[in-house]
Design an enzyme around this catalytic site. Structure first.
Site, PDB file in Angstrom:
ATOM      1  N   LYS A  28      33.958  31.904  36.548  1.00  0.00           N
ATOM      2  CA  LYS A  28      33.385  32.444  37.927  1.00  0.00           C
ATOM      3  C   LYS A  28      31.723  31.967  38.136  1.00  0.00           C
ATOM      4  O   LYS A  28      30.864  32.012  37.288  1.00  0.00           O
ATOM      5  CB  LYS A  28      33.051  33.912  37.553  1.00  0.00           C
ATOM      6  N   LYS A  32      23.325  45.390  45.907  1.00  0.00           N
ATOM      7  CA  LYS A  32      22.990  46.065  44.599  1.00  0.00           C
ATOM      8  C   LYS A  32      21.613  46.792  44.701  1.00  0.00           C
ATOM      9  O   LYS A  32      21.020  46.337  45.542  1.00  0.00           O
ATOM     10  CB  LYS A  32      22.679  44.909  43.559  1.00  0.00           C
ATOM     11  N   ASP A  86      25.100  34.981  37.362  1.00  0.00           N
ATOM     12  CA  ASP A  86      26.486  35.427  37.702  1.00  0.00           C
ATOM     13  C   ASP A  86      27.272  34.265  37.836  1.00  0.00           C
ATOM     14  O   ASP A  86      28.503  34.180  38.152  1.00  0.00           O
ATOM     15  CB  ASP A  86      26.408  36.263  39.115  1.00  0.00           C
ATOM     16  N   ASP A 113      30.802  44.260  46.163  1.00  0.00           N
ATOM     17  CA  ASP A 113      30.015  43.656  45.017  1.00  0.00           C
ATOM     18  C   ASP A 113      31.257  43.409  43.735  1.00  0.00           C
ATOM     19  O   ASP A 113      30.710  42.973  42.791  1.00  0.00           O
ATOM     20  CB  ASP A 113      29.188  44.995  44.436  1.00  0.00           C
ATOM     21  N   GLU A 136      32.968  41.001  43.615  1.00  0.00           N
ATOM     22  CA  GLU A 136      33.306  39.965  44.428  1.00  0.00           C
ATOM     23  C   GLU A 136      33.951  38.736  43.684  1.00  0.00           C
ATOM     24  O   GLU A 136      34.690  37.556  43.829  1.00  0.00           O
ATOM     25  CB  GLU A 136      32.020  39.249  45.266  1.00  0.00           C
ATOM     26  N   ARG A 171      36.196  38.989  41.236  1.00  0.00           N
ATOM     27  CA  ARG A 171      37.459  39.060  40.974  1.00  0.00           C
ATOM     28  C   ARG A 171      38.304  38.363  42.145  1.00  0.00           C
ATOM     29  O   ARG A 171      39.669  37.803  41.967  1.00  0.00           O
ATOM     30  CB  ARG A 171      38.104  40.418  40.799  1.00  0.00           C
TER      31      ARG A 171
END
Ligand code: BES
Ligand code: ZN
Ligand code: ZN
Length: 478
Positions: A240, A252, A263, A322, A324, A326
């Site tokens: 990811k 967020k 992330d 949020d 996202e 996946r």
């Protein structure tokens, strides 16, 4: 700083500072025992003592075993790089500990200084490691060299992943991550294919593209490949790579947004693993896939209520923008499975805050269908000095992902077990033939730290790199 393996015992190495590791038992026979004891050093866990006269730095270890040595050496390397000594040396503490000792030195002396205008480079330039044990006993020179060289490669690759994680979101947009991957491929002779937004359209990767849509920075998919001659197995890795996760329209809160440059840590781990396996010449073919995207808000942002058409033909109801990661992984996992016939498929993602709640911030959550694979991964993590814990699937949680209007919802309709439901969402994009070969690594907890722990200073940790390389080594032996 350079780690240099010498052939002689520590006493005959010429270096400015000697580093010694002591347990309460070995302290008893240390020549400087009385002055150390005067200073209050009893070789209790975490204790260190700097004897400037005689230039010796001693650090306590609970036992001569890999985890203790790795942590102690990381703390020692960090501490002595603040002194004025240009070189240091250390004896060996058994062949079985040599790799961990060197990993500790390289991981512990890591410092991210890109944005510091007054960054002072460490004075410590060379760390010599001896060719014999502290008690004078000899070691197999070839085996020692293999261990030390391998440890330097592994820890340097981990630091490479850390650097990428630590790079700020404006300096590391998806296209930048693709350039880094291309540079790594050029340097290490890897295959490299970069997919821009048009290529992603052609691949029908609408789930990934929708996450990316409101960003000024276009998405990229990266496919790196390391294919040695006659590989004993083929492994696909998927990362990811959210170069920033604002949450999208399900924005967020401001305090949760801080640190979301991390992330992309799953992607960075995959790149670090590719670097390590190619430099270690492992006899395993490894394909690294990265979905690099920025999750932003804007007039064309994807919305809660949208239905997305994933690459594998499934429809996804978006109930939270949020969740996202996946969506990106769904498409990249699908591409990876269609394009490489792999014996194993591992994905790495800072996927859920729920995983941090479940396991704490130090432990990676592993989720998948194969108990045997989980056990192999436990063993690899233990050898690598990383923490993993398995979170189990169950059919009740699976139902929580049901959508009234699409094939699956991107969030669960119950507030608990969020790490597991995220993984069970990914399971919708794993083909039947790959179910037993797949494992999901949720690294949301250990990928980043603002306080530092073990071998990790503030920032990106490179979580997943060491465990996966240990795992690939195991698979290579099978
Ligand atoms: N990137 C976050 C997960 C995350 C949280 C990573 C904290 C590291 C630290 C992910 O995209 C996310 O926002 N997940 C949501 C899922 C929820 C909306 C179902 C979460 O964990 O809250
Ligand atoms: Zn998110
Ligand atoms: Zn995210």
């Amino acid at each position: 700083m350079l780690v240099k393996l010498e052939t002689q015992p520590v006493e005959s190495i010429d270096a400015a500072l000697t580093v010694t590791l002591l347990t309460p038992e070995t302290l008893a026979s240390h020549p400087k025992k009385s002055v150390l004891e005067q200073a209050g050093f009893e070789a209790k866990e975490g204790q260190t003592c700097m004897l400037h006269e005689g230039a010796e730095y001693v650090a306590a270890v609970t036992a001569f075993e890999p985890d203790a040595l790795r942590d102690a050496m990381a703390a020692a390397a960090k501490s002595i790089s603040g002194f004025a000594y240009e070189s240091a040396k250390i004896a060996q503490y058994g062949l079985e500990n040599a790799a961990a000792l060197v990993e500790g030195i390289v991981l512990g002396s890591y410092k991210y200084t890109r944005y510091k205008s007054d960054a002072k480079p460490s004075k410590l330039k060379t760390f010599y490691v001896a060719g014999a044990n502290y008690d004078g006993s000899a070691l197999d020179a070839d085996a020692l060299k293999t261990a030390v060289d391998g440890a330097v490669i592994l820890a340097t690759a981990t630091n490479f992943a850390r650097d990428l994680v630590n790079t700020t979101p404006d300096d590391m947009v998806p296209a930048d991550l693709a350039i880094i991957a291309q540079d790594l491929a050029d340097a290490n002779d890897l295959g490299c294919e970069i997919f821009d937004e048009h290529a992603l359209e052609e691949e029908k990767m609408q789930a990934m593209l929708m996450v990316a849509r409101a960003s000024a920075h276009k998405p990229r998919m990266i496919h790196l490949s390391y294919v040695p001659e006659n590989p004993v197995a083929t492994v696909s890795l998927v990362g990811k790579g959210l170069t920033y996760d604002s949450g999208g329209l399900s924005l967020k809160p401001s305090t949760s947004m801080v640190t979301m440059k991390m992330d992309k840590a799953g992607a960075c781990a995959v790149l670090g693993i590719m670097k390590a396996v190619s430099e270690l010449n492992l006899p395993v073919a490894v394909h690294g896939f990265v979905g690099a995207v920025e999750n932003m808000i804007g007039g064309n942002a994807y919305k809660p209520d949208d239905v997305l058409f994933a690459r594998n033909g499934k429809t996804i109801e978006v109930r939270n923008t949020d969740a996202e990661g996946r969506l990106v992984l769904a498409d990249v996992l699908s591409y990876a499975q269609d394009n490489v016939e792999a014996d194993y498929l591992f994905d790495y993602a800072t996927l859920t805050g729920a995983c941090v709640v479940a396991l704490g911030p130090y432990t990676t959550g592993i989720m998948g269908h194969s108990s045997a694979l989980k056990h192999t991964i436990y063993g690899a993590a233990e050898r690598a000095g990383e923490l993993v814990g398995a979170l189990p699937f169950n059919p009740h949680l699976k139902k929580a992902l049901k959508s009234e209007i699409a094939d699956v919802s991107n969030i669960s309709n119950i507030p608990y077990g969020g790490a597991i439901t995220a993984a069970m969402f990914l399971d919708h994009f794993i083909t039947d033939g790959m179910k037993e070969k797949w494992m999901h690594f949720d690294i949301a907890g250990p990928a980043y730290t603002e306080s530092g722990w073990g071998v990790n200073p503030h920032g990106g940790t490179g979580a997943g790199v060491r465990t996966t390389v240990a795992l690939l080594r195991t698979l290579a032996e099978k």
